[in-house]
Design an enzyme around this catalytic site. Structure first.
Site, PDB file in Angstrom:
ATOM      1  N   HIS A  61      41.807  38.964  39.753  1.00 56.81           N
ATOM      2  CA  HIS A  61      41.119  40.091  40.398  1.00 56.81           C
ATOM      3  C   HIS A  61      40.866  39.776  41.875  1.00 56.81           C
ATOM      4  CE1 HIS A  61      38.018  43.535  39.796  1.00 56.81           C
ATOM      5  NE2 HIS A  61      38.494  43.526  41.027  1.00 56.81           N
ATOM      6  N   ARG A  65      44.263  43.423  50.419  1.00 55.76           N
ATOM      7  CA  ARG A  65      44.075  44.434  51.470  1.00 55.76           C
ATOM      8  C   ARG A  65      45.339  44.876  52.188  1.00 55.76           C
ATOM      9  NH1 ARG A  65      39.487  45.983  49.336  1.00 55.76           N
ATOM     10  NH2 ARG A  65      37.619  44.864  49.951  1.00 55.76           N
ATOM     11  N   ASN A  95      44.151  49.067  45.293  1.00 55.43           N
ATOM     12  CA  ASN A  95      43.402  50.029  46.132  1.00 55.43           C
ATOM     13  C   ASN A  95      43.560  49.726  47.612  1.00 55.43           C
ATOM     14  OD1 ASN A  95      41.848  47.681  45.855  1.00 55.43           O
ATOM     15  ND2 ASN A  95      39.909  48.767  46.100  1.00 55.43           N
ATOM     16  N   HIS A 180      37.657  49.112  36.116  1.00 61.08           N
ATOM     17  CA  HIS A 180      36.387  48.953  36.830  1.00 61.08           C
ATOM     18  C   HIS A 180      35.453  49.982  36.181  1.00 61.08           C
ATOM     19  CE1 HIS A 180      33.972  49.068  40.770  1.00 61.08           C
ATOM     20  NE2 HIS A 180      33.549  50.133  40.103  1.00 61.08           N
ATOM     21  N   HIS A 233      35.003  42.655  35.880  1.00 67.23           N
ATOM     22  CA  HIS A 233      33.682  42.226  36.396  1.00 67.23           C
ATOM     23  C   HIS A 233      32.475  42.772  35.638  1.00 67.23           C
ATOM     24  CE1 HIS A 233      34.364  46.033  38.342  1.00 67.23           C
ATOM     25  NE2 HIS A 233      34.971  45.548  39.418  1.00 67.23           N
ATOM     26  N   ASP A 331      36.841  38.755  42.040  1.00 63.93           N
ATOM     27  CA  ASP A 331      36.736  40.059  42.699  1.00 63.93           C
ATOM     28  C   ASP A 331      36.619  39.852  44.218  1.00 63.93           C
ATOM     29  OD1 ASP A 331      36.550  42.735  43.311  1.00 63.93           O
ATOM     30  OD2 ASP A 331      34.541  43.015  42.482  1.00 63.93           O
ATOM     31  N   GLY A 350      31.203  44.682  48.123  1.00 65.14           N
ATOM     32  CA  GLY A 350      32.178  43.605  47.928  1.00 65.14           C
ATOM     33  C   GLY A 350      31.917  42.371  48.746  1.00 65.14           C
TER      34      GLY A 350
HETATM   35 ZN   LIG Z   1      35.988  46.648  40.906  1.00 66.93          ZN
END
Ligand SMILES: [Zn+2]
Length: 455
Positions: A61, A65, A95, A180, A233, A331, A350
């Site tokens: 995880h 970016r 993402n 998530h 998570h 994460d 984050g």
């Molecule tokens: Zn997440």
């Protein structure tokens, strides 16, 4: 390459003893006592005496970016940070901008990783187009492009029927679905755990039920469709209990936990003084004078799901110990300094985590005598490798890939985030006294990172 004299821990083969390991042509060629005689000449030698040698750690995880947010992190810097944290493989989240929701973007990441990363990068694809939660992504073509799972991480598919269809397709293509877990209608604009401290600090609450609602939904849909759902998570006691009961009933679900959730609590948001005098008393107890300070409302303690109560933290640890939660992940979610240097409500969720993950896990689970070293290593190796079906990874059996992590479980060090290989510095653990440090990260029989203090 030959690593000699280390304590070799390979949970996949239940091996835990002092032994040598020989890697030839990038694959494990032999494991056993006194292999030096069998080594070809010339051979690279690594003296691992007094150190732990284990299968290369996997973090399933990680947010790299790229593409689109390279001010926060790039494939090059994110994977360098992973190598520095002892990881030989990472799984990157989709993402990005644009999102990894089609075969072309998967190919782009894989090509770039091939060029710029010294460690293995596995790619996940989005569940829905543009991670918008409205229309399914082309799951079959994502699978052909090489994704190891699908997830809308950072977001959560709210439409239960759409999620059901996603699971049906995923099952057809033999892909796990990672989720998530966040119910938007309950969480709304919550920024921290809903409880005593959110009331005192005047911040909107993100209640534990917002996670548990979706964990329950996922369990029901996994049972209905037979697809494997992995809950990312997990932060709350209720989630752990739901997962425990579902696994007992044989439903194909799994879960992961992050070091920040089993180290910190929501009291951290009230500042260091409150934390160290309450929920933090047992952490760094031997170095109480060296405990770092931070103010209340520090945005480096803001993540989603949020830090929860001490009871939730204890339940997550219990779930890790009894095997309910089989995987540990970071994460790792880098953000630029200017993005975090705003009022708490406006800061992005984050934190970075690759370089503190192993030490915090050792401290909270192994040094605290809650878990054996082999059980802990399994959560970073054989368990994620099995869940994602990563061939040749997660074990040091003969014929496996020559990915190895060497670490010193007892070494104390202070995490100085200025020395981090990541592009971002958004960590709550700056200045923390850590116990347990990676020494070398080896991929396909080549050292890709080595602790300079030890060379
Ligand atoms: Zn997440």
């Amino acid at each position: 390459m030959i690593l000699t004299g280390g304590r070799l821990v390979d949970p996949a083969s239940q091996f835990d003893a002092v032994a040598d390991i020989l890697i030839v042509n990038g694959k494990v060629a032999a494991v056993g006592a006194d292999l030096a005689g069998q080594a070809p000449n010339p051979v690279q030698r690594f003296d691992a005496k007094g150190l732990v040698v284990c299968p290369g750690l996997i973090d399933l995880h990680v947010h790299l970016r790229e593409p689109g947010q390279s001010a926060k992190e790039t494939i090059a810097t994110g994977t360098a940070s992973a190598a520095q944290g002892g990881f030989t493989s990472v799984v990157c989240m989709p993402n990005t901008s644009p999102a990894i929701d089609n075969a072309g973007t998967v190919a782009l990441i894989r090509e770039r990783a091939e060029r710029e990363s010294k460690i293995n990068v596995f790619v996940t694809g989005a569940i829905t187009k543009n991670i918008a939660g409205e229309e399914l992504a082309p799951i079959g073509s994502l699978k052909s492009a090489g994704v190891v799972a699908i997830t809308d991480d950072g977001h959560c598919v709210q439409n239960n029927d759409l999620m059901r269809r996603a699971l049906e397709y995923a099952r057809m293509f033999d892909l796990p679905v990672m989720d998530h877990c966040q119910d938007y209608s309950i969480v709304m604009d919550g920024v921290m755990h809903e409880g005593y401290w959110s009331a005192v600090l005047g911040l909107h609450g993100w209640p534990a039920s917002g996670e548990e609602m979706i964990v329950s939904r996922n369990i029901l849909l996994a049972e209905l469709t037979g697809a494997h759902v992995h809950c990312q998570h997990l932060s709350s006691a209720g989630s752990v209990q739901l997962l425990r009961e579902a696994k007992k009933r044989g439903i194909p679900v799994s879960g992961e936990a992050c070091p920040h959730h089993f180290t910190l609590t929501d009291t951290s948001l009230a500042g260091s003084e409150k934390f160290w005098s309450a929920d933090g008393t047992e952490i760094m107890a031997d170095h109480a004078g060296a405990r770092p300070r931070w103010p209340a409302y520090d945005t480096n303690f803001k993540m989603s799901p949020p830090l929860r109560s001490a009871a939730d933290r204890a339940a997550v640890i219990e779930g890790l110990c009894d095997g309910t939660v089989e995987i540990i992940s970071s994460d790792h979610a880098p953000h630029c300094g200017y993005e975090k240097e705003v009022e708490f409500d406006y800061a992005p969720f984050g934190i970075v985590g690759l370089e503190t993950e192993l030490a915090l896990s050792l401290m909270q689970l192994y040094h605290s005598k809650k878990m054996s070293l082999s059980n802990l290593i399994a959560k970073f190796t054989v368990h994620p490798a099995r869940m994602l079906r990563l061939a040749g990874k997660g074990t040091l059996g003969v014929g496996a890939d020559g990915d190895v992590t060497v670490f010193d479980p007892g070494q104390e060090w202070i995490f100085d985030c200025k020395t981090s290989a990541s592009k971002s510095r958004n960590t709550p653990f700056a200045g923390w006294m850590m116990k347990g440090k990676p020494c070398a990260t080896i991929v396909n029989g080549a050292i890709v990172w080595q602790d300079r203090d030890r060379k």
